[in-house]
Design a protein around this motif. Sequence first.
Motif, PDB file in Angstrom:
ATOM      1  N   ALA A   1       0.826  -1.193   0.000  1.00 59.47           N
ATOM      2  CA  ALA A   1       0.000   0.000   0.000  1.00 59.47           C
ATOM      3  C   ALA A   1       0.875   1.262   0.000  1.00 59.47           C
ATOM      4  N   LEU A   2       1.960   1.237   0.771  1.00 61.54           N
ATOM      5  CA  LEU A   2       2.824   2.413   0.815  1.00 61.54           C
ATOM      6  C   LEU A   2       3.519   2.648  -0.520  1.00 61.54           C
ATOM      7  N   LEU A   3       3.990   1.574  -1.118  1.00 59.15           N
ATOM      8  CA  LEU A   3       4.667   1.716  -2.409  1.00 59.15           C
ATOM      9  C   LEU A   3       3.695   2.113  -3.506  1.00 59.15           C
ATOM     10  N   MET A   4       2.480   1.557  -3.456  1.00 59.71           N
ATOM     11  CA  MET A   4       1.489   1.906  -4.471  1.00 59.71           C
ATOM     12  C   MET A   4       1.107   3.380  -4.345  1.00 59.71           C
ATOM     13  N   ALA A   5       0.931   3.863  -3.130  1.00 60.15           N
ATOM     14  CA  ALA A   5       0.601   5.276  -2.933  1.00 60.15           C
ATOM     15  C   ALA A   5       1.721   6.163  -3.464  1.00 60.15           C
ATOM     16  N   GLY A   6       2.960   5.763  -3.230  1.00 58.85           N
ATOM     17  CA  GLY A   6       4.099   6.528  -3.744  1.00 58.85           C
ATOM     18  C   GLY A   6       4.167   6.515  -5.260  1.00 58.85           C
ATOM     19  N   ALA A   7       3.915   5.351  -5.850  1.00 55.58           N
ATOM     20  CA  ALA A   7       3.968   5.240  -7.314  1.00 55.58           C
ATOM     21  C   ALA A   7       2.856   6.053  -7.968  1.00 55.58           C
ATOM     22  N   ILE A   8       1.654   5.961  -7.438  1.00 57.94           N
ATOM     23  CA  ILE A   8       0.531   6.732  -7.987  1.00 57.94           C
ATOM     24  C   ILE A   8       0.793   8.226  -7.816  1.00 57.94           C
ATOM     25  N   SER A   9       1.331   8.612  -6.666  1.00 61.27           N
ATOM     26  CA  SER A   9       1.640  10.028  -6.431  1.00 61.27           C
ATOM     27  C   SER A   9       2.667  10.540  -7.438  1.00 61.27           C
ATOM     28  N   CYS A  10       3.677   9.744  -7.729  1.00 56.69           N
ATOM     29  CA  CYS A  10       4.683  10.150  -8.719  1.00 56.69           C
ATOM     30  C   CYS A  10       4.075  10.287 -10.113  1.00 56.69           C
ATOM     31  N   PHE A  11       3.218   9.343 -10.471  1.00 59.05           N
ATOM     32  CA  PHE A  11       2.561   9.393 -11.778  1.00 59.05           C
ATOM     33  C   PHE A  11       1.678  10.635 -11.892  1.00 59.05           C
ATOM     34  N   ILE A  12       0.902  10.916 -10.855  1.00 58.40           N
ATOM     35  CA  ILE A  12       0.029  12.094 -10.890  1.00 58.40           C
ATOM     36  C   ILE A  12       0.852  13.372 -10.871  1.00 58.40           C
ATOM     37  N   LEU A  13       1.980  13.366 -10.180  1.00 57.56           N
ATOM     38  CA  LEU A  13       2.865  14.533 -10.175  1.00 57.56           C
ATOM     39  C   LEU A  13       3.367  14.833 -11.585  1.00 57.56           C
ATOM     40  N   VAL A  14       3.696  13.804 -12.331  1.00 61.33           N
ATOM     41  CA  VAL A  14       4.131  14.000 -13.719  1.00 61.33           C
ATOM     42  C   VAL A  14       2.999  14.636 -14.527  1.00 61.33           C
ATOM     43  N   LEU A  15       1.781  14.145 -14.337  1.00 58.66           N
ATOM     44  CA  LEU A  15       0.640  14.726 -15.046  1.00 58.66           C
ATOM     45  C   LEU A  15       0.415  16.178 -14.624  1.00 58.66           C
ATOM     46  N   ASN A  16       0.562  16.467 -13.327  1.00 61.19           N
ATOM     47  CA  ASN A  16       0.379  17.839 -12.834  1.00 61.19           C
ATOM     48  C   ASN A  16       1.379  18.789 -13.465  1.00 61.19           C
ATOM     49  N   ARG A  17       2.601  18.329 -13.605  1.00 62.26           N
ATOM     50  CA  ARG A  17       3.655  19.209 -14.121  1.00 62.26           C
ATOM     51  C   ARG A  17       3.494  19.506 -15.608  1.00 62.26           C
ATOM     52  N   THR A  18       2.645  18.747 -16.282  1.00 64.76           N
ATOM     53  CA  THR A  18       2.414  19.028 -17.703  1.00 64.76           C
ATOM     54  C   THR A  18       1.276  20.025 -17.899  1.00 64.76           C
ATOM     55  N   CYS A  19       0.608  20.408 -16.831  1.00 69.19           N
ATOM     56  CA  CYS A  19      -0.522  21.345 -16.920  1.00 69.19           C
ATOM     57  C   CYS A  19      -0.019  22.789 -16.948  1.00 69.19           C
ATOM     58  N   ASP A  20      -0.605  23.581 -17.831  1.00 69.45           N
ATOM     59  CA  ASP A  20      -0.371  25.021 -17.834  1.00 69.45           C
ATOM     60  C   ASP A  20      -1.500  25.636 -17.010  1.00 69.45           C
ATOM     61  N   ARG A  21      -1.207  25.942 -15.769  1.00 67.87           N
ATOM     62  CA  ARG A  21      -2.248  26.369 -14.833  1.00 67.87           C
ATOM     63  C   ARG A  21      -2.815  27.748 -15.143  1.00 67.87           C
ATOM     64  N   ARG A  22      -2.224  28.438 -16.104  1.00 65.88           N
ATOM     65  CA  ARG A  22      -2.770  29.742 -16.501  1.00 65.88           C
ATOM     66  C   ARG A  22      -4.032  29.580 -17.328  1.00 65.88           C
ATOM     67  N   LYS A  23      -4.194  28.417 -17.945  1.00 61.76           N
ATOM     68  CA  LYS A  23      -5.411  28.131 -18.713  1.00 61.76           C
ATOM     69  C   LYS A  23      -6.448  27.556 -17.764  1.00 61.76           C
ATOM     70  N   PRO A  24      -7.655  28.107 -17.759  1.00 59.00           N
ATOM     71  CA  PRO A  24      -8.678  27.652 -16.804  1.00 59.00           C
ATOM     72  C   PRO A  24      -8.964  26.145 -16.857  1.00 59.00           C
TER      73      PRO A  24
END
Length: 115
Positions: A1-24
Amino acid sequence: ALLMAGAISCFILVLNRTCDRRKPEEAWMDAILFVTNLSFYTWCRFYIFPTRLYNWMHTEFVNQSFNHQAVVVVALLLITLFNVLVWLDASGKTIQAIKLALAGGDKKHVAKKTE
């Protein structure tokens, strides 16, 4: 569970970093990703991990030596401290992402509201 939470968090972090937050639209996608990530993290770290740990403590932990039990307890206290600190940080960032999405991606508007 701890490793899965870390892996999912890393994957979502990658997706977050591709967002241009200036666009609504992307600010909303970023906020949804933050909420999803925080929810999954909370579920894994504060529900699955403690229930599995509780089961393990009633079956295996009682058969260990005192020294081993002491080391396990200290390690679990440190893991819990780490989990709480990460959760507090993630909660703050999630709230910021939601505020930014509500402001339509305008960081100046968010900064004025908090002052």
